[in-house]
Design a protein around this motif. Structure first.
Motif, PDB file in Angstrom:
ATOM      1  N   HIS A  77      12.175   5.837  -8.846  1.00  0.00           N
ATOM      2  CA  HIS A  77      13.323   5.764  -7.507  1.00  0.00           C
ATOM      3  C   HIS A  77      14.556   4.914  -7.385  1.00  0.00           C
ATOM      4  O   HIS A  77      14.301   3.741  -7.679  1.00  0.00           O
ATOM      5  CB  HIS A  77      12.582   5.931  -5.745  1.00  0.00           C
ATOM      6  CG  HIS A  77      12.037   7.346  -6.553  1.00  0.00           C
ATOM      7  ND1 HIS A  77      11.986   8.322  -5.927  1.00  0.00           N
ATOM      8  CD2 HIS A  77      10.669   7.150  -6.931  1.00  0.00           C
ATOM      9  CE1 HIS A  77      10.497   9.097  -6.038  1.00  0.00           C
ATOM     10  NE2 HIS A  77       9.800   8.447  -7.161  1.00  0.00           N
ATOM     11  N   PHE A  78      15.861   5.204  -6.146  1.00  0.00           N
ATOM     12  CA  PHE A  78      16.447   3.985  -6.205  1.00  0.00           C
ATOM     13  C   PHE A  78      15.992   2.639  -4.811  1.00  0.00           C
ATOM     14  O   PHE A  78      16.225   1.040  -4.990  1.00  0.00           O
ATOM     15  CB  PHE A  78      17.911   4.640  -5.060  1.00  0.00           C
ATOM     16  CG  PHE A  78      19.036   3.573  -5.234  1.00  0.00           C
ATOM     17  CD1 PHE A  78      19.840   3.282  -5.623  1.00  0.00           C
ATOM     18  CD2 PHE A  78      19.016   3.195  -4.027  1.00  0.00           C
ATOM     19  CE1 PHE A  78      20.398   1.660  -5.754  1.00  0.00           C
ATOM     20  CE2 PHE A  78      19.624   1.986  -3.611  1.00  0.00           C
ATOM     21  CZ  PHE A  78      20.583   1.042  -3.957  1.00  0.00           C
ATOM     22  N   GLY A  79      15.464   3.150  -3.919  1.00  0.00           N
ATOM     23  CA  GLY A  79      14.589   2.999  -2.431  1.00  0.00           C
ATOM     24  C   GLY A  79      13.391   2.824  -2.066  1.00  0.00           C
ATOM     25  O   GLY A  79      13.295   3.772  -2.103  1.00  0.00           O
ATOM     26  N   PHE A  80      13.109   2.029  -0.686  1.00  0.00           N
ATOM     27  CA  PHE A  80      12.165   2.540  -0.291  1.00  0.00           C
ATOM     28  C   PHE A  80      12.085   1.906   1.434  1.00  0.00           C
ATOM     29  O   PHE A  80      12.753   0.525   1.528  1.00  0.00           O
ATOM     30  CB  PHE A  80      10.224   1.903  -0.961  1.00  0.00           C
ATOM     31  CG  PHE A  80      10.331   1.227  -0.799  1.00  0.00           C
ATOM     32  CD1 PHE A  80       9.404   0.561   0.023  1.00  0.00           C
ATOM     33  CD2 PHE A  80      10.517   0.280  -1.825  1.00  0.00           C
ATOM     34  CE1 PHE A  80       9.071  -1.389   0.040  1.00  0.00           C
ATOM     35  CE2 PHE A  80       9.990  -0.916  -2.099  1.00  0.00           C
ATOM     36  CZ  PHE A  80       9.730  -1.676  -1.387  1.00  0.00           C
ATOM     37  N   VAL A  81      11.945   2.688   2.254  1.00  0.00           N
ATOM     38  CA  VAL A  81      11.777   2.130   3.670  1.00  0.00           C
ATOM     39  C   VAL A  81      10.630   1.882   4.056  1.00  0.00           C
ATOM     40  O   VAL A  81       8.907   2.613   3.041  1.00  0.00           O
ATOM     41  CB  VAL A  81      11.583   3.454   4.574  1.00  0.00           C
ATOM     42  CG1 VAL A  81      11.963   2.674   6.118  1.00  0.00           C
ATOM     43  CG2 VAL A  81      13.458   3.706   4.454  1.00  0.00           C
ATOM     44  N   ILE A 129       1.058  -0.620   0.008  1.00  0.00           N
ATOM     45  CA  ILE A 129       0.395   0.093   0.164  1.00  0.00           C
ATOM     46  C   ILE A 129       0.991   1.422  -0.439  1.00  0.00           C
ATOM     47  O   ILE A 129       1.960   1.255   0.449  1.00  0.00           O
ATOM     48  CB  ILE A 129      -1.195   0.145   1.581  1.00  0.00           C
ATOM     49  CG1 ILE A 129      -0.340   0.018   2.553  1.00  0.00           C
ATOM     50  CG2 ILE A 129      -1.788  -1.349   1.178  1.00  0.00           C
ATOM     51  CD1 ILE A 129      -1.494   0.382   3.700  1.00  0.00           C
ATOM     52  N   ASN A 130       0.647   2.223  -0.148  1.00  0.00           N
ATOM     53  CA  ASN A 130       1.493   3.568  -0.587  1.00  0.00           C
ATOM     54  C   ASN A 130       2.290   3.441  -1.889  1.00  0.00           C
ATOM     55  O   ASN A 130       3.028   4.114  -1.658  1.00  0.00           O
ATOM     56  CB  ASN A 130       1.899   3.944   1.357  1.00  0.00           C
ATOM     57  CG  ASN A 130       0.612   4.603   1.642  1.00  0.00           C
ATOM     58  OD1 ASN A 130      -0.331   4.306   1.395  1.00  0.00           O
ATOM     59  ND2 ASN A 130       0.718   4.126   3.286  1.00  0.00           N
ATOM     60  N   ILE A 131       1.541   3.002  -2.774  1.00  0.00           N
ATOM     61  CA  ILE A 131       2.918   2.186  -3.833  1.00  0.00           C
ATOM     62  C   ILE A 131       2.796   3.842  -4.382  1.00  0.00           C
ATOM     63  O   ILE A 131       1.926   4.154  -5.001  1.00  0.00           O
ATOM     64  CB  ILE A 131       2.466   1.965  -4.685  1.00  0.00           C
ATOM     65  CG1 ILE A 131       3.173  -0.332  -3.599  1.00  0.00           C
ATOM     66  CG2 ILE A 131       3.694   1.004  -5.961  1.00  0.00           C
ATOM     67  CD1 ILE A 131       2.583  -1.391  -4.646  1.00  0.00           C
ATOM     68  N   PRO A 132       4.045   4.203  -4.787  1.00  0.00           N
ATOM     69  CA  PRO A 132       3.927   6.020  -5.587  1.00  0.00           C
ATOM     70  C   PRO A 132       4.029   5.796  -7.197  1.00  0.00           C
ATOM     71  O   PRO A 132       3.735   4.550  -7.506  1.00  0.00           O
ATOM     72  CB  PRO A 132       5.022   6.120  -5.385  1.00  0.00           C
ATOM     73  CG  PRO A 132       6.458   5.266  -5.875  1.00  0.00           C
ATOM     74  CD  PRO A 132       5.376   3.827  -4.398  1.00  0.00           C
ATOM     75  N   ASP A 133       3.330   7.287  -7.936  1.00  0.00           N
ATOM     76  CA  ASP A 133       3.026   6.232  -9.170  1.00  0.00           C
ATOM     77  C   ASP A 133       4.308   5.749 -10.008  1.00  0.00           C
ATOM     78  O   ASP A 133       4.279   4.610 -11.322  1.00  0.00           O
ATOM     79  CB  ASP A 133       2.664   7.608  -9.561  1.00  0.00           C
ATOM     80  CG  ASP A 133       1.156   7.985  -9.372  1.00  0.00           C
ATOM     81  OD1 ASP A 133       0.191   7.253  -8.710  1.00  0.00           O
ATOM     82  OD2 ASP A 133       0.522   9.698  -8.862  1.00  0.00           O
ATOM     83  N   ASN A 134       5.328   6.062  -9.594  1.00  0.00           N
ATOM     84  CA  ASN A 134       6.390   5.893 -10.802  1.00  0.00           C
ATOM     85  C   ASN A 134       7.808   5.226  -9.774  1.00  0.00           C
ATOM     86  O   ASN A 134       8.793   5.763  -9.399  1.00  0.00           O
ATOM     87  CB  ASN A 134       6.866   6.956 -10.279  1.00  0.00           C
ATOM     88  CG  ASN A 134       6.645   8.242 -10.203  1.00  0.00           C
ATOM     89  OD1 ASN A 134       6.633   8.160  -8.955  1.00  0.00           O
ATOM     90  ND2 ASN A 134       7.341   9.353 -10.095  1.00  0.00           N
TER      91      ASN A 134
END
Length: 143
Positions: free
Chosen positions: A18-22, A9-14
């Protein structure tokens, strides 16, 4: 863990921009895990014909099906079922060091090593920065 029933959930559109996510993975009981995941991974390709230098390329990682690196968490997911867990993006980051720093800050804010509700059993971080010429910087910034 096989087929993923629990979507992010809360996945960005693109996300590939980006390199990565927390991320945070939360069980219905409130137990949670905080971690980081690269969206892209670096691969080395052989040189083009007649060239010497290997090529660097980026490909999408396995982030869509990723469930973390904690053995405790993975056992719980297997035991209780993916449907009892929520996986969510917390923040997006542009570099490896920015990603590592964001994960560390979030883990420290939640005091994951002392929180009995946390699946995190270790904080493993390797931080770095690009170091230019600090003397030149100091001379230009009147410290």
């Amino acid at each position: 863990l096989g087929v993923t029933m629990s979507k992010w959930i809360n996945i960005p559109d693109n996300p590939m921009d980006h390199f990565g996510f927390v991320y945070k993975i939360t069980h219905e009981s409130g137990c949670y895990y905080l971690g980081k995941k690269q969206i892209k991974r670096r691969i080395r390709r052989p040189p083009l014909k007649g060239k010497r230098r290997r090529r660097i390329d980026y490909v999408e990682s396995d982030w869509k099906t990723y469930w973390g690196s904690s053995d405790n968490l993975l056992e719980a997911v297997k035991k209780y079922g993916e449907q009892e867990f929520t996986r969510e993006f917390v923040s997006l980051h542009e570099s490896k060091s920015e990603l590592a720093m964001a994960e560390l800050k979030l883990q420290l804010e939640h005091d994951v090593l002392n929180d009995p509700m946390s699946f995190n059993g270790i904080i493993h971080v390797r931080l770095s920065k690009k170091v230019g010429d600090p003397i030149e910087w100091a001379n230009n910034n009147d410290t």
